[in-house]
Write a protein that holds these residues in place. Structure first.
Motif, PDB file in Angstrom:
ATOM      1  N   SER A  55       0.963  -1.335  -0.004  1.00  0.00           N
ATOM      2  CA  SER A  55       0.034   0.061   0.012  1.00  0.00           C
ATOM      3  C   SER A  55       0.832   1.034  -0.059  1.00  0.00           C
ATOM      4  O   SER A  55       1.810   1.372   0.870  1.00  0.00           O
ATOM      5  N   TRP A  56       0.565   2.093  -0.809  1.00  0.00           N
ATOM      6  CA  TRP A  56       1.622   3.368  -0.784  1.00  0.00           C
ATOM      7  C   TRP A  56       0.718   4.698  -0.927  1.00  0.00           C
ATOM      8  O   TRP A  56      -0.374   4.567  -1.609  1.00  0.00           O
ATOM      9  N   THR A  57       1.125   5.679  -0.308  1.00  0.00           N
ATOM     10  CA  THR A  57       0.643   7.077  -0.333  1.00  0.00           C
ATOM     11  C   THR A  57       1.136   8.079  -1.184  1.00  0.00           C
ATOM     12  O   THR A  57       2.331   8.170  -0.691  1.00  0.00           O
ATOM     13  N   LYS A  58       0.534   8.443  -1.952  1.00  0.00           N
ATOM     14  CA  LYS A  58       1.614   9.500  -2.936  1.00  0.00           C
ATOM     15  C   LYS A  58       1.759  10.604  -2.361  1.00  0.00           C
ATOM     16  O   LYS A  58       3.052  11.247  -2.341  1.00  0.00           O
ATOM     17  N   ASP A  59       0.910  11.174  -1.446  1.00  0.00           N
ATOM     18  CA  ASP A  59       1.177  12.735  -0.900  1.00  0.00           C
ATOM     19  C   ASP A  59       2.528  12.450   0.322  1.00  0.00           C
ATOM     20  O   ASP A  59       3.246  13.451   0.110  1.00  0.00           O
TER      21      ASP A  59
ATOM     22  N   ALA B  13       9.015   6.671  -0.731  1.00  0.00           N
ATOM     23  CA  ALA B  13       8.934   5.970  -1.959  1.00  0.00           C
ATOM     24  C   ALA B  13       8.216   7.135  -2.771  1.00  0.00           C
ATOM     25  O   ALA B  13       7.354   7.651  -2.488  1.00  0.00           O
ATOM     26  N   ALA B  14       8.944   7.164  -3.951  1.00  0.00           N
ATOM     27  CA  ALA B  14       8.454   8.137  -4.900  1.00  0.00           C
ATOM     28  C   ALA B  14       7.496   7.792  -5.967  1.00  0.00           C
ATOM     29  O   ALA B  14       6.992   8.676  -6.386  1.00  0.00           O
ATOM     30  N   SER B  15       7.044   6.381  -5.841  1.00  0.00           N
ATOM     31  CA  SER B  15       6.430   6.059  -6.671  1.00  0.00           C
ATOM     32  C   SER B  15       5.818   4.593  -6.354  1.00  0.00           C
ATOM     33  O   SER B  15       6.174   4.043  -5.271  1.00  0.00           O
ATOM     34  N   LEU B  16       4.748   4.163  -6.857  1.00  0.00           N
ATOM     35  CA  LEU B  16       4.075   2.816  -6.556  1.00  0.00           C
ATOM     36  C   LEU B  16       5.104   1.914  -7.128  1.00  0.00           C
ATOM     37  O   LEU B  16       5.264   0.967  -6.343  1.00  0.00           O
ATOM     38  N   LEU B  17       5.641   2.022  -8.142  1.00  0.00           N
ATOM     39  CA  LEU B  17       6.683   1.056  -8.545  1.00  0.00           C
ATOM     40  C   LEU B  17       8.008   0.840  -7.641  1.00  0.00           C
ATOM     41  O   LEU B  17       8.219  -0.413  -7.229  1.00  0.00           O
ATOM     42  N   GLU B  18       8.427   2.047  -7.216  1.00  0.00           N
ATOM     43  CA  GLU B  18       9.465   1.870  -6.186  1.00  0.00           C
ATOM     44  C   GLU B  18       8.815   1.312  -4.733  1.00  0.00           C
ATOM     45  O   GLU B  18       9.593   0.465  -4.214  1.00  0.00           O
ATOM     46  N   ALA B  19       7.650   1.575  -4.574  1.00  0.00           N
ATOM     47  CA  ALA B  19       7.284   0.824  -3.384  1.00  0.00           C
ATOM     48  C   ALA B  19       7.025  -0.634  -3.290  1.00  0.00           C
ATOM     49  O   ALA B  19       7.303  -1.501  -2.494  1.00  0.00           O
ATOM     50  N   GLN B  20       6.739  -0.991  -4.540  1.00  0.00           N
ATOM     51  CA  GLN B  20       6.448  -2.624  -4.928  1.00  0.00           C
ATOM     52  C   GLN B  20       7.786  -3.185  -4.870  1.00  0.00           C
ATOM     53  O   GLN B  20       8.027  -4.372  -4.442  1.00  0.00           O
ATOM     54  N   ARG B  21       8.706  -2.270  -5.542  1.00  0.00           N
ATOM     55  CA  ARG B  21      10.433  -2.831  -5.458  1.00  0.00           C
ATOM     56  C   ARG B  21      10.883  -3.011  -4.035  1.00  0.00           C
ATOM     57  O   ARG B  21      11.099  -4.051  -3.631  1.00  0.00           O
TER      58      ARG B  21
END
Length: 143
Positions: free
Chosen positions: A71-75, A103-111
């Motif tokens: 789960s990632w929050t952009k803000d 994390a700057a992006s969802l992809l980075e969070a997933q990684r």
């Protein structure tokens, strides 16, 4: 409504009839309840839709499966991650969760989540692991 009327009286000198104010408060609360009920129905519908077709599939007999959730929050860049390890019978062997920051992006969070899960498997000395994560961009990545 009461707060709005109070401010209008205090700052603009407007006077409101008590009966009209009460009637407007009752109407506003009725609309609020309707919106909440409609929102709950929409959420229930989305939950049912999201879970359709998502059935856990067991790994081959000699393997275990590590499912990873992110789960990632952009803000804020805050990441919540969790993994669960099951054998071919579906029995839970290990599980864990944690948070990451920045994390700057969802992809980075997933990684980050995938790397953390892989490091956890190494720490637990678990071999023959199949990793499953909802991140098509990471398919085929060597960890």
């Amino acid at each position: 409504m009461l707060w709005k009327n109070r401010n209008a009286f205090a700052f603009e000198g407007r006077v409101f009839d008590a009966d009209t104010t009460v009637a407007k408060c009752v109407e506003d609360s009725r609309r609020w309840v309707e919106v909440l009920e409609a929102s709950k129905k929409d959420e229930e519908g989305r939950s049912r839709i999201c879970n359709v077709g998502k059935v856990w599939k067991a790994p081959q007999r000699e393997r275990v499966k590590c499912n990873i959730g992110i789960s990632w929050t952009k803000d804020s860049g805050l990441v919540g991650a969790g993994w669960i390890l099951r054998n071919s019978e579906g029995e839970v062997l290990f599980h864990s969760r944690r948070a990451f920051n920045g994390a700057a992006s969802l992809l980075e969070a997933q990684r980050l989540g995938l790397l953390w899960a892989a490091e956890s498997m190494i720490s637990h000395r678990v071999k023959n692991v199949t990793f499953e994560i909802e991140a098509s961009e990471l398919v085929g990545v060597s960890v």
